[in-house]
Write a protein that holds these residues in place. Structure first.
Motif, mmCIF file in Angstrom:
data_model
loop_
_atom_site.group_PDB
_atom_site.id
_atom_site.type_symbol
_atom_site.label_atom_id
_atom_site.label_comp_id
_atom_site.label_asym_id
_atom_site.label_seq_id
_atom_site.Cartn_x
_atom_site.Cartn_y
_atom_site.Cartn_z
ATOM 1 N N ALA A 2 35.375 37.358 23.703
ATOM 2 C CA ALA A 2 36.435 37.530 24.692
ATOM 3 C C ALA A 2 36.288 36.504 25.811
ATOM 4 O O ALA A 2 35.188 36.130 26.196
ATOM 5 N N THR A 3 37.436 36.058 26.311
ATOM 6 C CA THR A 3 37.483 35.147 27.449
ATOM 7 C C THR A 3 38.357 35.785 28.517
ATOM 8 O O THR A 3 39.433 36.316 28.208
ATOM 9 N N GLN A 4 37.900 35.727 29.759
ATOM 10 C CA GLN A 4 38.633 36.360 30.845
ATOM 11 C C GLN A 4 39.217 35.314 31.790
ATOM 12 O O GLN A 4 38.637 34.240 31.989
ATOM 13 N N THR A 74 47.070 49.038 31.410
ATOM 14 C CA THR A 74 46.682 47.939 30.535
ATOM 15 C C THR A 74 47.830 47.677 29.578
ATOM 16 O O THR A 74 48.403 48.610 29.012
ATOM 17 N N ARG A 88 45.182 40.932 26.501
ATOM 18 C CA ARG A 88 45.292 42.134 27.327
ATOM 19 C C ARG A 88 45.498 41.720 28.780
ATOM 20 O O ARG A 88 44.912 40.735 29.234
ATOM 21 N N TYR A 90 45.294 43.570 32.605
ATOM 22 C CA TYR A 90 44.838 44.738 33.342
ATOM 23 C C TYR A 90 45.364 44.653 34.768
ATOM 24 O O TYR A 90 45.432 43.569 35.346
ATOM 25 N N LEU A 126 43.400 40.937 35.933
ATOM 26 C CA LEU A 126 42.531 40.384 34.901
ATOM 27 C C LEU A 126 43.339 40.191 33.622
ATOM 28 O O LEU A 126 44.108 41.070 33.235
ATOM 29 N N GLN A 128 42.629 39.006 29.541
ATOM 30 C CA GLN A 128 41.545 38.782 28.587
ATOM 31 C C GLN A 128 42.111 38.459 27.217
ATOM 32 O O GLN A 128 43.045 39.127 26.753
ATOM 33 N N THR A 129 41.548 37.454 26.589
ATOM 34 C CA THR A 129 41.889 37.153 25.197
ATOM 35 C C THR A 129 40.675 37.470 24.329
ATOM 36 O O THR A 129 39.531 37.374 24.773
ATOM 37 N N SER A 130 40.959 37.868 23.100
ATOM 38 C CA SER A 130 39.902 38.064 22.114
ATOM 39 C C SER A 130 40.441 37.651 20.752
ATOM 40 O O SER A 130 41.626 37.360 20.596
#
Length: 177
Positions: A2-4, A74, A88, A90, A126, A128-130
């Motif tokens: 994951a990258t935030q 989310t 995602r 948030y 926030l 996030q990618t995964s």
């Protein structure tokens, strides 16, 4: 894997605009967690830290009830047709109803719909990618018109009656307004 990120980057917004479905997750401090699929032309990204999505009349009204108790939300998108990716967002969201002062301006971001129930204004804190390696590949056929037909058949008064009967509280008994 994951990258935030602190905000949406241009490639995230482009990815969101390509998707036909997204998922909304909310929870009150107690009770059940709600996860709902959303589609139609119901989402806008007006800036790198803001999302607007319009909620149409449905069988429940969990999101509105949860946000009255805890404003966290989310949103999630999955790539079903391209390279694997899950995105995602948030943040904290506000519920805007049709009788709130901001309704006309915020609802104007979307095509007219008789069943429009709320607009949610979400401040993103926030992103996030995964990988999404296990998300299946699927093809989009079409949007369903079932809710459009259902709403038109009932008319504005019938929809308000439905809201009063079916959408006044969460499944845990909390008020939705």
């Amino acid at each position: 894997m994951a990258t935030q990120f602190p905000a949406f980057e241009p490639q995230h917004i482009a990815f969101i605009e390509e998707q036909h479905i997204f998922f909304v997750g909310t929870a009150a401090p107690d009770g059940r967690v709600n996860l709902s699929p959303k589609g139609s032309d119901s989402l806008r990204v007006p800036g790198p830290n803001r999302i607007l999505w319009r909620n149409l009349t449905g069988s429940g009204n969990e999101t509105a009830g949860h946000l009255m108790q805890a404003n966290r939300m989310t949103l999630m998108w999955c790539a079903f047709t391209t390279r694997p990716l899950i995105l995602r967002a948030y943040g904290a969201a506000r519920t805007i109803h049709s009788d709130d002062p901001e309704w006309v301006e915020l609802n104007s971001h979307f095509p007219p719909h008789i069943g429009a129930r709320q607009v949610y204004d979400m401040a993103i804190d926030l992103v996030q990618t995964s990988c999404g390696y296990a998300v299946p590949l699927m093809d989009f056929r079409a949007d369903r018109d079932t809710l459009d037909i259902w709403s038109e058949d009932r008319g504005a008064d019938g929809i308000r009656t439905y809201w009063d009967k079916k959408n006044g509280q969460t499944i845990d008994g909390a008020p939705t307004r």
